[in-house]
Scaffold this active site. Structure first.
Site: not given
Ligand code: FRU
Length: 500
Positions: A43, A67, A222, A100
């Site tokens: 994000d 990730w 989100e 985020s």
């Molecule tokens: C959206 C998300 C958010 C979170 C972030 C974690 O893509 O899942 O909700 O803050 O990515 O990386």
């Protein structure tokens, strides 16, 4: 001697190759979309305009291409086209990973960090607490910068908003609400959005909830955003809510609601679920703060369905181009429109145009467009509504097909034969998008980079963003129509890579 020369040659070759890699010319490397030099990104976060600079922070894992423990990476730009990667802004700490969030310019020094301080509001995600399943592992925290985003200090009183026991409690988007002279935080709280308010960015009170029974619920809510846009003399409030999964073409996507906000409660007028983008590759899209009357949106050009598998190296993921938002009434409904920001025109190079051409079967434009890189912008307006397709192709036999189908009144992008698709079973699919416009002329703008295409139809009423991985640059362009179609105007521009 001979050995030394060979050795020197090898060193030179190696440095040369490295320089090439540093030069952002690797296979599939986007040439005018932001990508981190290396490793994982998701994000966009904390997008804010300040002192002539656009700041983009982003979910970043500096140690791997997948990730992991989240940081806020940082990039800056003067025009939202050429981005320069900066040192990491926020590192994980004892309260958890940095998820985020948003950033604001505190013009009135409400938080007491300093006049015009940049304040970041983000989610702390505690992986240890998460394992304990207390449902309280996500809290909201703040950090500030007094040197235009270069260095950040986390507030000692973090977290500023504790978790009442909601397992998904994240992605705060904060903006100033002038009528009540307070900050509003729009927070994603599992299957809805919760609004909080604060006078100083530190003490937050809950105002209301929205959405438990509205819109799409095929996944968790989100990355929300809330802002007004003037439309036909009235202020319309836009609430963006990203959702994963549950998008119109599967996986992650962004929906929006239009309505009213009174400083406490959001009321929606939308009857149907509306989507920001029908493609599969515009997620977590939110707007920049502090851009006066302009509302500029940027998203993460990927999808949780395959983001960790896409065949790029040594980085993963890009952002969409920046898009200017507006509203348009069609019949009884109002829709959000997205258009390319005007700043993108700095990429334009050679120009080719056509007027009033009738296409029956196919028109091969490859020789006229003379494009060696596959980077281009195409603006096309038809004289009628009939089936047609635009084919991006290459010598390797890859094809990306975009088109309009009259019977279904739909646009589509078919990436099933667009190159490498086998890294995830759902990737090689055809994506469809409804047409809302009622004019007989179909007009579209298409912008293609090395590994993406963004389609803006009918002045941004229908948007489709898709990534793809061709074996070679898509240097060929064809327009096809079995039933025949008139092209009113066609403008084609070869684009150059943005400066880094
Ligand atoms: C959206 C998300 C958010 C979170 C972030 C974690 O893509 O899942 O909700 O803050 O990515 O990386």
């Amino acid at each position: 001697m001979k050995k030394t020369i060979t050795c020197l040659f090898l060193i030179a070759l190696f440095t040369g190759l490295q320089a090439l890699a540093q030069d952002f010319r690797e296979k599939y490397r986007p040439q005018f979309h932001f990508t981190p030099r290396a490793n994982w990104m998701n994000d966009p976060n904390g997008m804010v305009y300040h002192n002539g600079i656009y700041h983009l922070f982003y979910q970043y894992y500096p140690d791997d291409k997948i990730w992991g423990p989240m940081h806020w990476g940082h990039a800056t730009s003067r025009d939202m086209v050429s981005w320069k990667e900066q040192p990491i802004a926020l590192y994980p700490d004892s309260l958890g990973y940095i998820f985020s969030g948003s950033a604001v310019v505190d013009k009135n020094n409400t938080a007491g960090f300093g006049k015009d301080a940049l304040v970041a509001i983000f989610t702390h995600h505690d992986p240890v607490q998460e394992k304990l399943k207390t449902g309280k592992h996500e809290t909201q925290s703040i950090a500030y910068s007094l040197d235009d985003g270069k260095t950040w200090t986390k507030y000692k009183g973090n977290p500023v908003l504790k978790n009442p026991g909601i397992s998904d409690f994240r992605d705060p988007k904060v903006s100033w609400y002038e009528p009540a002279k307070k900050w509003i935080m729009t927070l994603a709280t599992k299957d809805r959005v919760t609004f909080y308010s604060s006078a100083d960015l530190k003490a937050w009170s809950r105002e209301s909830d929205f959405g438990a029974t509205d819109g799409g619920h095929g996944g968790v809510w989100e990355c929300p955003d809330l802002f007004p846009i003037m439309h036909e003399g009235k202020q319309v409030w836009v609430l963006i809510v990203n959702i994963n999964p549950g998008g119109p073409n599967k996986g992650s996507a962004g929906q929006y609601f239009l309505g009213d906000f009174d400083g406490k409660t959001f009321t929606s007028n939308s009857k149907e679920t509306k989507w920001l983008d029908f493609g599969t590759d515009n997620y977590a899209a939110v707007t920049f703060s502090n851009t006066a009357d302009r509302k500029i949106l940027m998203g993460w050009m990927s999808n949780w369905q395959y983001a960790n598998q896409v065949p790029t190296h040594p980085w993963r993921s890009a952002n969409t181009v920046a898009r200017e938002l507006g509203l348009k009434t069609v019949g009884k409904e109002i829709y959000l429109t997205s258009l390319l920001v005007k700043e993108l025109s700095i990429l334009n190079t050679t120009y080719f145009s056509l007027k009033n051409v009738s296409v029956k079967n196919q028109l091969d434009l490859t020789n006229q467009t003379k494009n060696k890189t596959g980077l281009f912008r195409l603006d096309l307006k038809t004289g009628s509504t009939a089936d047609f397709s635009i084919v991006l192709a290459n010598e390797a036999g890859n094809e990306l097909i975009l088109g309009y189908s009259k019977a279904e009144n739909q646009y589509y992008i078919d990436r099933s034969k667009s190159g490498k698709t086998d890294f995830e079973k759902g990737f090689g699919a055809k994506h469809i998008a409804p047409r809302f416009a009622t004019e007989k002329n179909v007009s579209l703008t298409l912008i293609a980079d090395a590994a993406s295409v963004e389609l803006f139809a009918d002045n941004g009423l229908t948007v489709v963003t898709d990534i793809f991985f061709p074996e070679k640059p898509m240097t060929h362009l064809l327009i096809k129509s079995g039933s025949g179609i008139i092209i009113d105007t066609l403008n084609y521009r070869v684009l150059k890579p943005s400066e880094k």
